[in-house]
Enzyme design. Sequence first.
Site, short mmCIF file in Angstrom:
data_model
loop_
_atom_site.label_atom_id
_atom_site.label_comp_id
_atom_site.label_asym_id
_atom_site.label_seq_id
_atom_site.Cartn_x
_atom_site.Cartn_y
_atom_site.Cartn_z
N ARG A 211 44.52 35.98 30.69
CA ARG A 211 43.37 35.06 30.68
C ARG A 211 43.41 33.97 29.61
O ARG A 211 42.42 33.24 29.46
CB ARG A 211 42.06 35.84 30.53
CG ARG A 211 41.84 36.96 31.52
CD ARG A 211 41.81 36.49 32.94
NE ARG A 211 41.28 37.49 33.87
CZ ARG A 211 41.43 37.43 35.18
NH1 ARG A 211 42.12 36.44 35.74
NH2 ARG A 211 40.91 38.36 35.96
N HIS B 182 37.59 41.26 33.92
CA HIS B 182 36.38 40.45 33.87
C HIS B 182 35.36 41.24 33.04
O HIS B 182 35.46 42.46 32.92
CB HIS B 182 35.80 40.21 35.26
CG HIS B 182 36.74 39.52 36.21
ND1 HIS B 182 36.95 38.16 36.19
CD2 HIS B 182 37.54 40.01 37.19
CE1 HIS B 182 37.82 37.84 37.12
NE2 HIS B 182 38.21 38.94 37.74
N HIS C 127 47.27 39.65 33.94
CA HIS C 127 46.50 38.42 33.74
C HIS C 127 45.79 38.55 32.39
O HIS C 127 44.79 39.27 32.29
CB HIS C 127 45.46 38.25 34.85
CG HIS C 127 46.04 38.21 36.23
ND1 HIS C 127 46.26 37.04 36.92
CD2 HIS C 127 46.43 39.22 37.06
CE1 HIS C 127 46.77 37.31 38.11
NE2 HIS C 127 46.89 38.63 38.22
N ASP D 71 48.70 44.73 37.75
CA ASP D 71 47.77 43.67 38.16
C ASP D 71 46.52 43.72 37.28
O ASP D 71 45.39 43.56 37.77
CB ASP D 71 47.42 43.76 39.64
CG ASP D 71 46.78 42.47 40.16
OD1 ASP D 71 46.77 41.46 39.43
OD2 ASP D 71 46.27 42.48 41.30
N ASN E 227 47.35 31.85 36.62
CA ASN E 227 46.00 31.38 36.98
C ASN E 227 45.06 31.42 35.78
O ASN E 227 44.05 32.11 35.76
CB ASN E 227 45.44 32.18 38.15
CG ASN E 227 45.47 33.68 37.95
OD1 ASN E 227 46.26 34.19 37.14
ND2 ASN E 227 44.65 34.39 38.67
N HIS F 257 51.56 36.43 46.07
CA HIS F 257 50.32 37.11 46.47
C HIS F 257 50.09 36.74 47.93
O HIS F 257 49.79 35.59 48.24
CB HIS F 257 49.16 36.63 45.60
CG HIS F 257 47.83 37.22 45.98
ND1 HIS F 257 46.99 37.81 45.06
CD2 HIS F 257 47.17 37.30 47.16
CE1 HIS F 257 45.89 38.22 45.66
NE2 HIS F 257 45.98 37.92 46.94
N HIS G 147 51.61 43.64 44.82
CA HIS G 147 50.49 44.54 45.17
C HIS G 147 50.34 44.78 46.67
O HIS G 147 49.30 44.49 47.28
CB HIS G 147 49.17 44.06 44.56
CG HIS G 147 48.92 42.58 44.60
ND1 HIS G 147 49.05 41.81 45.73
CD2 HIS G 147 48.52 41.73 43.62
CE1 HIS G 147 48.75 40.56 45.46
NE2 HIS G 147 48.43 40.48 44.17
#
Length: 456
Positions: A78, A322, A76, A318, A108, A193, A247
């Site tokens: 972002r 953040h 990810h 994965d 996402n 997922h 995952h």
Amino acid sequence: MKKITGELEQFNSQHADLLILGGTVITPNGTEHIDIASSGGIIVALGDLKGRWQADQVINAQGLHVLPGVIDSQVHFREPGLSHKEDIESGSRGAVLGGVTGFFEMPNTDPLTLWDTDLQEKLDAAEAKAWCDYAFYIGGSAVNAKQLDRLENLPGCAGVKVFMGSSFGDLLADDDAVLRNILSHGHRRMAVHAEDEALLKERKQIVEESGDVCQHHEWRNVESAFKATQRIVALAAESGRRLHVLHVSTADEMRFLAQHKRRVTVEVTPHHLSMFAPDCYETLGSLAQMNPPVRELEHQEALWEGIKNGTVDVIGSDHAPHTLEEKLRPYPQSPSGMTGVQTLLPLMLNHLHEGRLTLQRLVDLTSAGPAHIFGIEGKGRIALGFDADLTLVDLNAQRIIDNEWIASRSGWTPYHGKKITGWPIHTVVRGLVVVKDEILVGEPQGKAMAFLEVVD
């Protein structure tokens, strides 16, 4: 006689863009002590090439193992919309520093990657600043289900990714009718997922009342994962759709998936293989908070057994960064996710050193496996005609993972201070040396991956 001599001299002085000499190379034949020549980004010669080939650039690989480039099929990065945490440049920079030569990025973002224009925006950004090769998932949703057979075949698309839980808005697909609609439109392997959204909502009060991150795996319990996995495997079987379960975190799922391997492939992550509850939460707090969660040791042991017996097909990081400020919010307001693309290979090399898997199996899980499962053209093995994607590692090098080494914009790793044996030294993407002696060199020149046509 002169003519013959001239032809021999010409043969003995062939020229390549890059020569890698003296390494221990992991090929489809096993471990071989051979040299590698690449031109135009392609492997053009293998064997004893010293003195017979010249090159613009030469890497002395004495003492190193040369692996097919690592492909991280779940990150990810972002971008767009959340680039204060990460972007394609910083994420892919971390990738190559960790020995990764290609990545699949998840949908996402903001906006969500649901349509042609969303995908193209990411491809345009990556063309300008990705350090390695790339592909992007399209999100499977109620709003685009009937278009997915077209969307999944767009250039640069890694396939369709479905979130049965842990998502929001149009990207959440937790209804059987929606899932059937998604599964029936398309032919490529669909990634999922698998957590049961209804059960997660029902159980969230456990942690809302306690505020204790040590209960993260009790809130998102084994049943929430196992129930969703059973459900999506049954739905996929109805339509004959190939499935890739991301995952996997429980012993229950691993035992179940071992019985459905003909059409279902399995991913595990380094954090589920390296951490266990409750220790990780007691030590790291919300820095160990991931979805699905890190669980007790018995589940970790089942994942390793899945690697040993062949149930597991792929290791993906994965990578889901953040900022520290976000992660240190009071639980459960703290978001789930951690960095991982840069530490995937070092962690797995350390597991190799500790005897948990073989080098050939590691290559199978990180290179050959993803290339085969997803039908990536020209990647996943060291062989003539394949892309010169190469990860050169020192199996005996000792390093300590440090936050300062992490390229992610988030600037941290849950493995800060961990001593590792085995380390990536050079990274080569399509014959371009992008990391040399552990230092980033050159400039971003990543390209979109191509995929083989799906034949049902």
